[in-house]
Design an enzyme around this catalytic site. Sequence first.
Site, mmCIF file in Angstrom:
data_model
loop_
_atom_site.group_PDB
_atom_site.id
_atom_site.type_symbol
_atom_site.label_atom_id
_atom_site.label_comp_id
_atom_site.label_asym_id
_atom_site.label_seq_id
_atom_site.Cartn_x
_atom_site.Cartn_y
_atom_site.Cartn_z
ATOM 1 N N ARG A 296 -3.009 -32.988 33.783
ATOM 2 C CA ARG A 296 -2.322 -34.224 34.182
ATOM 3 C C ARG A 296 -0.853 -33.939 34.483
ATOM 4 O O ARG A 296 -0.276 -34.514 35.390
ATOM 5 C CB ARG A 296 -2.454 -35.282 33.086
ATOM 6 C CG ARG A 296 -3.800 -35.994 33.141
ATOM 7 C CD ARG A 296 -4.011 -36.895 31.950
ATOM 8 N NE ARG A 296 -4.267 -36.131 30.743
ATOM 9 C CZ ARG A 296 -3.773 -36.382 29.540
ATOM 10 N NH1 ARG A 296 -2.975 -37.403 29.371
ATOM 11 N NH2 ARG A 296 -4.074 -35.622 28.514
ATOM 12 N N HIS B 258 -8.228 -36.395 21.561
ATOM 13 C CA HIS B 258 -7.627 -35.966 22.819
ATOM 14 C C HIS B 258 -8.249 -36.777 23.939
ATOM 15 O O HIS B 258 -9.469 -36.903 24.005
ATOM 16 C CB HIS B 258 -7.873 -34.467 23.046
ATOM 17 C CG HIS B 258 -6.966 -33.893 24.090
ATOM 18 N ND1 HIS B 258 -7.117 -34.184 25.425
ATOM 19 C CD2 HIS B 258 -5.900 -33.076 24.007
ATOM 20 C CE1 HIS B 258 -6.170 -33.559 26.107
ATOM 21 N NE2 HIS B 258 -5.414 -32.884 25.275
#
Length: 542
Positions: A345, A325
């Site tokens: 994000r 990740h």
Amino acid sequence: MAYPDYMKELIKKVADTRNKRVEDSRQGISFPRLSLEAGEELLKKYHPDYRENAKRALAVGKNRGDRIPNELADILESYGHLDPVLFSPGEPDFSTDVLVIGGGGAGSTAALFAASEGARVLLVTKLRHGDANTMMAEGGIQAADKPADSPSAHFIDTMGGGHFTNSPGLVSALVADAPGIISWLEQLGVMFDKEEDGTMLTLHGGGTSKKRMHSAGDMTGAEIMRTLRDEIRNTKGIDVVEFSPAVELLLDEAGRCAGAVLKNLETGRILTVRSRTVIIATGGMGRLHLQGFPTTNHYGATADGIVLAYRAGAEFVFLDATQFHPTGVVYPEQNIGLLITEKVRGAGAQLLNIRGEQFVYPLEPRDIESSAIIRECSDHCSGIKTPTERYGVWLDSPMIEALKGKGFVEKNFPAKFRQFMRYGIDISKEPMLIYPTLHYQNGGMKITPDGETSVPNLFVAGEAAGGVHGRNRLMGNSLLDICVFGRRAGIAAAQMAGGSVAGSPGLHHLEKYYKELEERGILKGKGPVSPVLLPDYAGKIG
Ligand SMILES: Cc1cc2nc3c(=O)[nH]c(=O)nc-3n(C[C@H](O)[C@H](O)[C@H](O)COP(=O)(O)OP(=O)(O)OC[C@H]3O[C@@H](n4cnc5c(N)ncnc54)[C@H](O)[C@@H]3O)c2cc1C
């Protein structure tokens, strides 16, 4: 630990470029996405999966010759907790129709659906029911259930995210069942985030063309796991045994799966379960810490189901493909490896190097995004060094508030907000320092759309299965996968249990496997005992 002064100085560079970035973002101007070719190039050069010396050819079993991570090869080329010659299953401690191994989301879903078919179900798990990666999932679960979206668009995104290596049949099942799974979860009591008008709130994830991520704050997995666990408690016909990991499968003379051997972690007692069918739902392998990477995974994620099934002769796919990740915490030290959901994000936070500059589109698929961060911290020498000499880049969470208003971060990311506040870092005002962390096992047992493996009477669901995500999973598709294939495996295993007559269960397969190990010169006592059950950190900290 609050940021030390030198880091606070560097954070000023992030603040310096923020206004311009916010303005661009409002006008829809973003950092350019990489072309397919540029992405492939980046992966080959920087993604940890491509480091040749991190893998070796497997010496034994069905997938012999496949190059897989060294740490995984170590536990597959090893001996177990039981001696097959001395072991006799005797009278079983438990007898059931369907045995589910693993008490996370996939196992719990499978148990519920197997019981709904009228089967007697026994769910055994290593720690407490719900101590699982599912509980830790943050960002959300994908499903194309809005008018502007469609399962076909979800299909294309998923195949693209997996670089078109996914099994199309499995992806078709995944996306077709998705809207029904969201309705089922909501009916059970999962409290999804909603718009003012009561419709589902849906957001973007990396690699998605439509907003189809359904969430419950940044604790989506905990909300789903809470609901499934409650439902199991209230469902007749399901028994749960905790702190009793499976250490071996039992097979009859015809090679059909017929139960498992458990080891009670509190008493050390060996228990046997006889069952008509078995579903493995033991999750992933983050705690093997491939290449020394920290991990987002829960303590029990040690690839046990893979070891058990491999020894039983199951076939695997993509065991070499792991997911890192992109946004794992690097500072403060106490949070190392901890996940920062992609939703951050999705809400507008950007990735920045030591000069406060963007270097990658923030929502590339995970493997590309991770590779770009690794490049920035290595060849480009543009990472930020921590006091313990780790490197990371900034994730500009304050940018979210600049775009969406004050209070947004605490309200929408309450878990992360608190985790950093504990160390004196207010992520609505200061960015987070991040680096890729070992997150997900893309590969696993080869399955049919009903979760059947190549071993008769043995099913698998969830992260222990492979093929749904190909070589790279998109965010939100795993919470979906565990429910879709948990349901399918549960129903199919219950139906098969109805007509199945297994012979005498035993460990003949293990004898055969050990013989193969010996023939390859791998002798008992040299490597780790597997399944490893719990990671051994003794003497490795500090
Ligand atoms: C921090 C984090 C955040 C994530 N966020 C998201 C997200 O937002 N969206 C998304 O789609 N996915 C997300 N994922 C991935 C997703 O949560 C997991 O892939 C998924 O929940 C795995 O479910 P599972 O049931 O297969 O495994 P798990 O949930 O890990 O359950 C496996 C269970 O098996 C038990 N077990 C292990 N070995 C044995 C044994 N030998 N015998 C008996 N029991 C055993 C374990 O103790 C555990 O209870 C996230 C993962 C993590 C770690």
